[in-house]
Scaffold this active site. Structure first.
Site, PDB file in Angstrom:
ATOM      1  N   SER A 179       0.794  -1.224   0.000  1.00  0.00           N
ATOM      2  CA  SER A 179       0.000   0.000   0.000  1.00  0.00           C
ATOM      3  C   SER A 179       0.829   1.278   0.000  1.00  0.00           C
ATOM      4  CB  SER A 179      -0.963  -0.004   1.185  1.00  0.00           C
ATOM      5  OG  SER A 179      -0.275  -0.256   2.388  1.00  0.00           O
ATOM      6  N   HIS A 207      -5.208  -3.055  -2.825  1.00  0.00           N
ATOM      7  CA  HIS A 207      -4.789  -2.119  -3.873  1.00  0.00           C
ATOM      8  C   HIS A 207      -4.597  -2.800  -5.219  1.00  0.00           C
ATOM      9  CE1 HIS A 207      -4.259   1.263  -1.160  1.00  0.00           C
ATOM     10  NE2 HIS A 207      -3.791   0.391  -0.294  1.00  0.00           N
ATOM     11  N   LYS A 238     -11.537   0.759  -2.184  1.00  0.00           N
ATOM     12  CA  LYS A 238     -10.525   1.423  -2.990  1.00  0.00           C
ATOM     13  C   LYS A 238     -11.024   1.520  -4.431  1.00  0.00           C
ATOM     14  CE  LYS A 238      -7.514   1.103   0.690  1.00  0.00           C
ATOM     15  NZ  LYS A 238      -6.807   0.273   1.625  1.00  0.00           N
TER      16      LYS A 238
HETATM   17  C1  LIG Z   1      -6.768  -0.061   2.934  1.00  0.00           C
HETATM   18  C2  LIG Z   1      -6.213  -1.389   3.212  1.00  0.00           C
HETATM   19  C3  LIG Z   1      -6.891  -2.290   4.048  1.00  0.00           C
HETATM   20  C4  LIG Z   1      -8.108  -1.904   4.821  1.00  0.00           C
HETATM   21  O1  LIG Z   1      -9.222  -1.806   4.009  1.00  0.00           O
HETATM   22  P1  LIG Z   1     -10.421  -0.861   4.469  1.00  0.00           P
HETATM   23  O2  LIG Z   1     -11.547  -1.311   3.630  1.00  0.00           O
HETATM   24  O3  LIG Z   1     -10.001   0.532   4.217  1.00  0.00           O
HETATM   25  O4  LIG Z   1     -10.639  -1.121   5.926  1.00  0.00           O
HETATM   26  C5  LIG Z   1      -6.363  -3.553   4.187  1.00  0.00           C
HETATM   27  N1  LIG Z   1      -5.219  -3.909   3.564  1.00  0.00           N
HETATM   28  C6  LIG Z   1      -4.545  -3.062   2.778  1.00  0.00           C
HETATM   29  C7  LIG Z   1      -3.289  -3.529   2.108  1.00  0.00           C
HETATM   30  C8  LIG Z   1      -5.011  -1.775   2.590  1.00  0.00           C
HETATM   31  O5  LIG Z   1      -4.320  -0.921   1.853  1.00  0.00           O
END
Ligand SMILES: *Cc1c(COP(=O)(O)O)cnc(C)c1O
Length: 389
Positions: A179, A207, A238
């Site tokens: 991320s 991602h 995302k």
């Molecule tokens: C953003 C993210 C999460 C968490 O997801 P949310 O839906 O925002 O709680 C988990 N793992 C990774 C790698 C992320 O970037």
């Protein structure tokens, strides 16, 4: 005795280290052109990579479901919180990822915490990449398994650590796309090691979903290794443009999580409206794979532009980190970009290691060439590069 003194001291410490955080308030949708703290900015910081949050087909369907089901879920998934929209979304995720079944959680965070703590327990080993997301780290801690952190994406180190614990069962877990670095897991070797040593493989596609692979199906598609991961986790918050996390895999895995994942069991279901937006967003990615291609083209274009200013840049995802080092320097660069009308998040410890603070550029499929060229020039100025061409 002042009972708040400890807390106050810690806040002062954070401030002294340039690590105090605050929230930016937006008065607009968070698409390419946004209004942050009252000022118009070009936004290069959103995880809504395909800009589906305002897509008319998505908002219209969410509005229809809002009318039909109202707001709120009214109960946990195992009581009264599961609607037809929830099950449709789960079927759509499973089909998109080529799996038998899927389970939607409240957020990606909850999916990781719930799934990891259900899949590993005392006596097991969890092998976890050093740069894994905080929600994976928290899931590992909750599981009470032995947690073995291996060097970032270093499969030799992972193998050494597995061999040092012969006969131990457990899980290898990694981000698919990391991320804060935007790089991609070495999936061929990770799944080979997992299968060879009788360990479950788990990949976090937060991602990667909607971003990597020819049609945005994620890390497996990127490597042409469909079906190779045991536990695929992801998020709808995302590229899909809504909110909610998911795990998909075999029907047996999902049945197990329904019965064992505490963050799934003991929390109110997502609102049908949010679920509807996720469902329509995911369908939109499949109907319009050109969005995924556009995002990829945008990243290639930005990297070429930066290269012309002598800033080496390469990414196969929607994330481009520009490491500046000191926390203070990253914050100053972010401010200088904001003055030029570009909003790029500065990322600091504890999200990344101390002294590796960075600007984290996140692209959207809807960014135009002009906007991307403008960003490259602004970055070059702020980083003190020659901008004569
Ligand atoms: C953003 C993210 C999460 C968490 O997801 P949310 O839906 O925002 O709680 C988990 N793992 C990774 C790698 C992320 O970037």
């Amino acid at each position: 005795m002042d009972k708040w003194s400890g807390l106050r001291r810690q806040l002062r410490e954070l401030e002294g280290q340039d690590l105090l955080r605050h929230m930016t308030v937006f008065d607009s949708p968070r698409d390419g052109r946004a209004v942050a703290e009252g000022a118009p900015v070009r936004l290069f910081s959103s995880n809504s990579y395909l800009d589906l949050g305002r897509e008319p087909a998505v908002t219209a369907f969410a509005a229809e479901i809002l009318e039909r089901y109202g707001v709120g879920a009214g109960g946990s998934r195992l009581t009264t919180g599961t609607t037809r929209v929830h099950t449709l979304l789960e079927e759509t995720i499973a089909a998109f990822k080529g799996r038998e079944a899927a389970l939607v959680f409240h957020a990606g965070y909850m999916a990781n915490v719930g799934a990891i703590s259900a899949l590993a327990g005392p006596g097991d080993v969890i092998y976890s990449d050093a740069l894994n997301h905080a929600s994976i780290i928290d899931g590992c801690r909750l599981s009470r398994a032995e947690v073995v952190v291996y060097r970032h994406n270093d499969m030799d180190d992972l193998e050494r650590k597995i061999l040092a614990r012969p006969g131990r069962g457990g899980l290898i877990v990694s981000d698919g796309v990391f991320s804060m670095d935007g790089d991609i897991v070495d999936l061929p070797r990770l799944t080979w090691l997992a299968d060879r040593h009788g360990l479950l493989s788990m990949i976090d596609e937060a991602h990667a979903t909607g971003v990597v692979g020819a049609t945005g199906r994620g890390t497996e598609e990127y490597y042409h290794m469909e079906g190779s991961v045991d536990v695929l986790m992801g998020t709808l918050s995302k590229a899909v443009g809504s909110e909610g996390g998911f795990v998909c895999g075999s029907a047996e895995l999902i049945q197990y999580l329904i019965n064992k994942a505490r963050s799934f069991i003991f929390s109110t279901a997502l609102s049908p409206v949010t679920v509807a937006a996720g469902l329509r967003g995911l369908q939109k990615i499949q109907e319009e794979p050109q969005r995924v291609a556009q995002l990829r083209d945008n990243m290639a274009f930005l990297c070429r532009e930066l290269g012309r200013y002598g800033i080496p840049a390469q990414s196969d995802s929607a994330i481009l980190p520009i490491v500046v080092g000191e926390e203070k320097k990253a914050m100053a660069a972010m401010e200088a970009l904001k003055e030029r009308g570009y909003y790029v998040s500065a990322i600091r410890y504890p999200t990344v290691a101390r002294g590796s603070a960075r600007l984290r550029v996140a692209l959207m499929s809807s960014h135009t060439r002009d906007e991307l060229a403008g960003l490259a020039q602004a970055l070059a100025c702020v980083l003190g590069r020659n901008t004569e061409r």
